[in-house]
Design an enzyme around this catalytic site. Sequence first.
Site, PDB file in Angstrom:
ATOM      1  N   LYS A   1       0.839  -1.203   0.000  1.00  0.00           N
ATOM      2  CA  LYS A   1       0.000   0.000   0.000  1.00  0.00           C
ATOM      3  C   LYS A   1       0.873   1.251   0.000  1.00  0.00           C
ATOM      4  CE  LYS A   1      -3.876  -2.450   1.982  1.00  0.00           C
ATOM      5  NZ  LYS A   1      -4.531  -2.986   3.182  1.00  0.00           N
TER       6      LYS A   1
ATOM      7  N   GLN B   1      -4.950  -1.918   9.486  1.00  0.00           N
ATOM      8  CA  GLN B   1      -4.791  -3.236   8.851  1.00  0.00           C
ATOM      9  C   GLN B   1      -5.354  -4.331   9.754  1.00  0.00           C
ATOM     10  OE1 GLN B   1      -3.411  -3.775   5.635  1.00  0.00           O
ATOM     11  NE2 GLN B   1      -4.261  -5.812   5.997  1.00  0.00           N
TER      12      GLN B   1
ATOM     13  N   ASP C   1     -11.600   2.490   3.845  1.00  0.00           N
ATOM     14  CA  ASP C   1     -11.899   1.055   3.701  1.00  0.00           C
ATOM     15  C   ASP C   1     -13.410   0.808   3.656  1.00  0.00           C
ATOM     16  OD1 ASP C   1      -9.827  -0.711   3.372  1.00  0.00           O
ATOM     17  OD2 ASP C   1      -9.395  -0.933   5.519  1.00  0.00           O
TER      18      ASP C   1
END
Length: 298
Positions: free
Chosen positions: A55, A99, A122
Amino acid sequence: MAEAARIDGKAFADGLRGRVATHAAAFAQATGRAPGLAVVLVGDDAASQVYVGAKGKACAEAGLASFEHRLPADTSKAELLALVEQLNRDPQVDGILVQLPLPAGLDEQAVIAAIDPDKDVDGFHVINAGRLAVGQAGFVPCTPLGCLMLLQDRLGDLSGLDAVVIGRSNIVGKPMAQLLTDANATVTLAHSRTKNLPEVVRRADIVVAAVGRPEMVRGDWIKPGATVIDVGINRLPPTDDKPKGRLVGDVAYSEAVSVAGAITPVPGGVGPMTIAVLLRNTLVAAHIHAGLDVPEGL
Ligand code: NAD
């Protein structure tokens, strides 16, 4: 029958990343700062380390600022929430990604709930899940949004098509079913308790498999000409010629490819879309935070 077209998610994702890069440069010109993504990694899960590294690299390539926060596995809930609060307030940070999975003992729902919904790139916050459910603008989870982009690129208007989504997780299956419903497909959300799954799948013009079971969907489940999106990423046990184990999807590709009209490969299908959509969502968040119009055609 001719072999199915291979839906090249890598090429589509490269195109999307290129468009993000162009708009990120214009954003930086207009505002004097790059769109910023903060990624929080707690602990030393090997797969998560790889994802977070990927990322960061993707951000750099697209001209986004990435702020990595790597915390030890014994980080307390209070410490993690304090970091999230700090990132919520930071004007350089447009998107926040924690994460998952978090180490045992840290409550994932509580951490996601602490993220400012307007930085939740997200799309996991209940506010964004609710926005999607009622058709309001918000952040949509990256993997299903990437699948929708591939489907619309391939098929154009999805109105009236029969779609079967296999898997009802909050991050893939459920939002996928909602996106397809909003795109006017007739959607069946199948799961582990669905009866006669092969028959259900055989009715579908669009199949999205998000189960996590290697090659579960067989070729004879697929309606001839259907479009098949395989979200699954499963590593098979090592063999002599593949010492790390072969990666396969949830669909038996070699069977389905001779029945489907189009199909995503694994790897190289849905996988590359997830990070590309994350960059896209961060760019969108930056424009909203700066009071600028969100670029079209993303
Ligand atoms: P999950 O484990 O949260 O959900 C799996 C779903 O499959 C559940 O809803 C369950 O009801 C359903 N299921 C289980 N067994 C079934 C069966 N026999 N028949 C029908 N349905 C069944 O998984 P997830 O997070 O949604 O991920 C699914 C897969 O997609 C995994 O392989 C994961 O690695 C992959 N994935 C890929 C990406 C990507 O970027 N390509 C992103 C997220 C997930």
